[in-house]
Design a protein around this motif. Sequence first.
Motif, PDB file in Angstrom:
ATOM      1  N   THR A 158       0.835  -1.197   0.000  1.00 54.95           N
ATOM      2  CA  THR A 158       0.000   0.000   0.000  1.00 54.95           C
ATOM      3  C   THR A 158       0.871   1.248   0.000  1.00 54.95           C
ATOM      4  O   THR A 158       0.644   2.199  -0.756  1.00 54.95           O
ATOM      5  CB  THR A 158      -0.921   0.013   1.232  1.00 54.95           C
ATOM      6  N   PHE A 159       1.892   1.237   0.844  1.00 57.38           N
ATOM      7  CA  PHE A 159       2.824   2.354   0.945  1.00 57.38           C
ATOM      8  C   PHE A 159       3.548   2.573  -0.388  1.00 57.38           C
ATOM      9  O   PHE A 159       3.684   3.690  -0.873  1.00 57.38           O
ATOM     10  CB  PHE A 159       3.829   2.066   2.052  1.00 57.38           C
ATOM     11  N   ASP A 160       3.994   1.475  -1.006  1.00 58.45           N
ATOM     12  CA  ASP A 160       4.809   1.577  -2.223  1.00 58.45           C
ATOM     13  C   ASP A 160       4.000   1.911  -3.463  1.00 58.45           C
ATOM     14  O   ASP A 160       4.503   2.569  -4.368  1.00 58.45           O
ATOM     15  CB  ASP A 160       5.566   0.272  -2.456  1.00 58.45           C
ATOM     16  N   TYR A 161       2.754   1.462  -3.539  1.00 59.64           N
ATOM     17  CA  TYR A 161       2.002   1.615  -4.769  1.00 59.64           C
ATOM     18  C   TYR A 161       0.916   2.677  -4.717  1.00 59.64           C
ATOM     19  O   TYR A 161       0.242   2.908  -5.712  1.00 59.64           O
ATOM     20  CB  TYR A 161       1.369   0.274  -5.161  1.00 59.64           C
ATOM     21  N   SER A 162       0.721   3.344  -3.588  1.00 58.23           N
ATOM     22  CA  SER A 162      -0.341   4.343  -3.497  1.00 58.23           C
ATOM     23  C   SER A 162       0.157   5.761  -3.710  1.00 58.23           C
ATOM     24  O   SER A 162      -0.591   6.624  -4.147  1.00 58.23           O
ATOM     25  CB  SER A 162      -1.019   4.262  -2.123  1.00 58.23           C
ATOM     26  N   LEU A 163       1.436   6.001  -3.387  1.00 54.29           N
ATOM     27  CA  LEU A 163       1.910   7.382  -3.368  1.00 54.29           C
ATOM     28  C   LEU A 163       2.480   7.851  -4.688  1.00 54.29           C
ATOM     29  O   LEU A 163       2.430   9.025  -5.006  1.00 54.29           O
ATOM     30  CB  LEU A 163       2.961   7.552  -2.270  1.00 54.29           C
ATOM     31  N   SER A 164       3.057   6.940  -5.478  1.00 52.60           N
ATOM     32  CA  SER A 164       3.668   7.373  -6.738  1.00 52.60           C
ATOM     33  C   SER A 164       3.832   6.196  -7.677  1.00 52.60           C
ATOM     34  O   SER A 164       3.738   5.038  -7.282  1.00 52.60           O
ATOM     35  CB  SER A 164       5.044   8.010  -6.477  1.00 52.60           C
ATOM     36  N   LYS A 165       4.085   6.496  -8.944  1.00 47.73           N
ATOM     37  CA  LYS A 165       4.353   5.450  -9.926  1.00 47.73           C
ATOM     38  C   LYS A 165       5.755   4.884  -9.728  1.00 47.73           C
ATOM     39  O   LYS A 165       6.039   3.753 -10.082  1.00 47.73           O
ATOM     40  CB  LYS A 165       4.223   6.008 -11.344  1.00 47.73           C
ATOM     41  N   SER A 166       6.645   5.696  -9.186  1.00 46.81           N
ATOM     42  CA  SER A 166       8.021   5.264  -8.954  1.00 46.81           C
ATOM     43  C   SER A 166       8.098   4.547  -7.627  1.00 46.81           C
ATOM     44  O   SER A 166       8.310   5.143  -6.583  1.00 46.81           O
ATOM     45  CB  SER A 166       8.960   6.479  -8.957  1.00 46.81           C
ATOM     46  N   THR A 167       7.899   3.233  -7.656  1.00 43.45           N
ATOM     47  CA  THR A 167       7.835   2.461  -6.427  1.00 43.45           C
ATOM     48  C   THR A 167       9.182   1.877  -6.059  1.00 43.45           C
ATOM     49  O   THR A 167      10.056   1.696  -6.892  1.00 43.45           O
ATOM     50  CB  THR A 167       6.830   1.311  -6.570  1.00 43.45           C
ATOM     51  N   ASN A 168       9.322   1.578  -4.797  1.00 46.39           N
ATOM     52  CA  ASN A 168      10.549   0.964  -4.291  1.00 46.39           C
ATOM     53  C   ASN A 168      10.412  -0.542  -4.393  1.00 46.39           C
ATOM     54  O   ASN A 168       9.936  -1.196  -3.496  1.00 46.39           O
ATOM     55  CB  ASN A 168      10.765   1.392  -2.830  1.00 46.39           C
ATOM     56  N   LYS A 169      10.811  -1.099  -5.521  1.00 49.44           N
ATOM     57  CA  LYS A 169      10.635  -2.529  -5.762  1.00 49.44           C
ATOM     58  C   LYS A 169      11.410  -3.369  -4.771  1.00 49.44           C
ATOM     59  O   LYS A 169      10.980  -4.460  -4.419  1.00 49.44           O
ATOM     60  CB  LYS A 169      11.066  -2.878  -7.190  1.00 49.44           C
ATOM     61  N   SER A 170      12.549  -2.894  -4.297  1.00 48.08           N
ATOM     62  CA  SER A 170      13.349  -3.697  -3.375  1.00 48.08           C
ATOM     63  C   SER A 170      12.621  -3.917  -2.067  1.00 48.08           C
ATOM     64  O   SER A 170      12.692  -4.990  -1.469  1.00 48.08           O
ATOM     65  CB  SER A 170      14.704  -3.024  -3.114  1.00 48.08           C
ATOM     66  N   SER A 171      11.884  -2.904  -1.587  1.00 48.00           N
ATOM     67  CA  SER A 171      11.164  -3.073  -0.333  1.00 48.00           C
ATOM     68  C   SER A 171      10.001  -4.031  -0.504  1.00 48.00           C
ATOM     69  O   SER A 171       9.693  -4.825   0.385  1.00 48.00           O
ATOM     70  CB  SER A 171      10.670  -1.725   0.189  1.00 48.00           C
TER      71      SER A 171
END
Length: 277
Positions: free
Chosen positions: A56-69
């Motif tokens: 939710t944190f990675d995919y809700s705020l921006s298109k540039s997600t932190n894939k490693s997390s």
Amino acid sequence: MKNLKVVFLSVIVIALSVTSCTKDEIVNATDTNAVVASATIDAMNELDFKTGTQVTFDYSLSKSTNKSSVNSLVGACAIVSVDNLTPNVFPKVITIDFGTGCTTNNITRKGKLKITLSGLVSTPKATMKIERENYYVNGFKVEGTIVYVNETVTPNIPQWSRTVTNGKLTNLEGMVFLNAGTHTIKQTEGVGTPLILSDNTYEMIQGTHTVSKENGPSLTLTVAETLVKKYDCDYVSKGKLTVKSDLLNGTIDYGNGDCDNKFTFTHENGLVFNLTM
């Protein structure tokens, strides 16, 4: 939990220890199975909540997600898809597909988790719903829905209700356990750093859940003293649960705040069991 497999093995050891040490039929086989199921269900709910929070944190705020997390929780072999990639636009459905088997941190999952967001989980009245679709964790089939509703009253103390419905666990031996419950959770640390999850601390201040073997008796666990769970710790580190059933009555005590896997169960007759998760 990072090492859910260890938790499963540990709770089985706990069950055997309780069976061998008790007297006057404190617990019977059915109660022991329910204790094992309760610990397993709690571990799986925690795993899915942490996974849901991270994606939710990675995919809700921006298109540039932190894939490693994301990969650190769901595994590089899992496929994450989002029905709406526009930042901060809701509703949003995130699906995590573990396929026929995806392993990370010694946890093998298969099937799907479906996470539906009505808004950012930090927004009052917003909901996060976690659904399991033909979902397995280390061979255990897990069913049911978890719904988080933001019920914040004081802005600097976020609060949610967490409700589990139609919970169902099928263990490796084919035994089926039904479970349900509702709890109130507050975030007491990390509120001032919303873009960092690792410094968050959550407290479960009240609530009750039940676990019952299909067509059998139930075990009821109620928050007696606030449970404390730090995001970067795998274990509940403080707090107490009251345990009640036909024969098994007492208190689970998670300690005084240390991040470890130790806890005690004190039966109403005074017997104390030092246990590990």
